[in-house]
Design an enzyme around this catalytic site. Structure first.
Site, PDB file in Angstrom:
ATOM      1  N   LYS A  16     -13.497  15.245   2.438  1.00 23.38           N
ATOM      2  CA  LYS A  16     -14.038  13.871   2.378  1.00 23.38           C
ATOM      3  C   LYS A  16     -13.348  12.990   3.401  1.00 23.38           C
ATOM      4  O   LYS A  16     -12.217  13.284   3.848  1.00 23.38           O
ATOM      5  CB  LYS A  16     -13.870  13.260   0.982  1.00 23.38           C
ATOM      6  CG  LYS A  16     -12.425  13.148   0.459  1.00 23.38           C
ATOM      7  CD  LYS A  16     -11.642  11.937   0.944  1.00 23.38           C
ATOM      8  CE  LYS A  16     -10.209  11.896   0.438  1.00 23.38           C
ATOM      9  NZ  LYS A  16      -9.318  11.018   1.186  1.00 23.38           N
ATOM     10  N   ASP A 146      -8.930  12.584  -6.668  1.00 20.38           N
ATOM     11  CA  ASP A 146     -10.067  12.877  -5.789  1.00 20.38           C
ATOM     12  C   ASP A 146     -10.953  14.015  -6.309  1.00 20.38           C
ATOM     13  O   ASP A 146     -12.022  14.275  -5.754  1.00 20.38           O
ATOM     14  CB  ASP A 146      -9.575  13.272  -4.385  1.00 20.38           C
ATOM     15  CG  ASP A 146      -8.964  12.105  -3.633  1.00 20.38           C
ATOM     16  OD1 ASP A 146      -9.244  10.948  -4.000  1.00 20.38           O
ATOM     17  OD2 ASP A 146      -8.203  12.353  -2.676  1.00 20.38           O
TER      18      ASP A 146
END
Ligand code: ATP
Length: 309
Positions: A16, A146
């Site tokens: 990401k 995350d």
């Protein structure tokens, strides 16, 4: 026809970047509330989980060109995910986990969290647990802030520690050039430096940027480039001054926007199309200030089964 139980599952999981990472004041427990906009991009780790002979226990193996610092033991986030889910669902611990790493290690791209998310998805498929996305996200949030996003992928707003994830509407594809450093930065030390740089300052509660969300909705890469923001960038640059030079090269070669991803040191440059990406990649490579350069696009899906054996 009876379906044979799977013995091995391969899950592909992306890395990401944070299009926005706004960091609130340090809280009593030492953590910071954040507001972040994640985008999953097309750099992937492949995680294979295999059933092993009963009584042979747990085995973890790391493959790939740049795996320095990735633990091949129980402290690996994928191993922790496997232990957690196997304990919760009484699956025993005769499992092999093989991680083929491409996501830069300690690069601010959540590679460890991605591998944990992939492991959850793989074990769910391997044992046909039938877990819902919400159940997987609940397990994931116990492992790292995350992990829930890496399960869903796409584009999402993260609140709290980044683990309270809501999908964000995004149109179009965005092209990125990443400057990857061979030596990572530790996330806790970047937060520590952020606190040091902000000492004595009043820090407001963070909010998601409307301009950024609107630009994603409108597939407006030019405005998105101007909206990229990362409160950890000054701290990452303070610990790694070379990042400023890298950001300057991107600027010079007309990137629509440039940002340190998460806690760094990966720097992400937004470009208008693949050709622009190629030009910038060549410029960055020949500048001599960048370790390696990778091109990617986003948003892409989160952890997903790609093979079942
Ligand atoms: P963060 O998610 O904290 O922002 P990051 O994205 O910068 O971290 P990661 O690649 O997740 O970086 O690695 C951070 C540290 O986590 C590594 O230095 C390593 O010691 C440890 N680690 C544990 N499991 C893994 C894994 N599967 N892949 C990479 N690193 C791992």
């Amino acid at each position: 026809m009876t379906r044979q139980a799977a013995s091995s599952v391969v899950v592909r999981v992306p890395g990401k970047i944070n299009l926005q990472l706004s960091v609130g004041p340090k809280e009593a427990d030492g953590f910071h509330g954040v507001v972040t906009v994640f985008q999953a991009i097309s750099i992937y780790d492949d995680v294979t989980v295999t059933k092993r002979e009963p009584g042979t226990g747990f085995l973890i193996e790391i493959l790939g060109d740049h795996t320095h610092g990735v633990p091949a033991d129980d402290t690996n986030l994928a191993a922790r995910a496997a232990r957690l889910i196997c304990h919760k669902y009484e699956l025993g611990d005769d499992l092999g986990i093989q991680i083929r790493k491409t996501i830069p290690v300690a690069g601010g791209m959540a590679g460890g969290s991605a591998d944990a998310a992939a492991t959850i998805v793989a074990i769910d498929a391997l044992f046909a647990l039938g877990l819902t996305r919400e159940e997987m996200q609940k397990i994931g949030s116990l492992l790292g802030s995350d992990v829930p996003f890496m399960l869903s992928g796409g584009t999402a707003v993260g609140r709290g520690r980044g683990d309270e994830v809501t999908a964000a509407l995004s149109r179009g594809a965005y092209h990125w050039v990443l400057a990857v450093s061979s030596v990572g930065l530790s996330t806790p030390s970047v937060y520590g430096e952020c606190d040091r740089l902000r000492a004595g300052m009043q820090i407001a509660t963070p909010h998601v940027s409307d301009q950024l969300l609107q630009s994603l909705l409108a597939a407006d890469a030019v405005t998105l480039g101007k909206s990229l923001v990362n409160d950890l960038q000054p701290a990452a640059c303070s610990l790694r001054p070379a990042l400023r030079l890298i950001l300057d090269v991107g600027q010079e070669y007309g990137a629509l926007g440039s940002i340190v991803s998460g806690s760094g040191p990966t720097v992400a440059f937004l470009v208008s199309d693949e050709e622009h990406g190629l030009d910038l990649a060549v410029a960055l490579t020949s500048s001599g200030v960048v370790g390696s350069v990778v091109r990617a696009s986003g948003p892409v899906h989160g952890a997903k089964v790609i093979e079942v054996h």
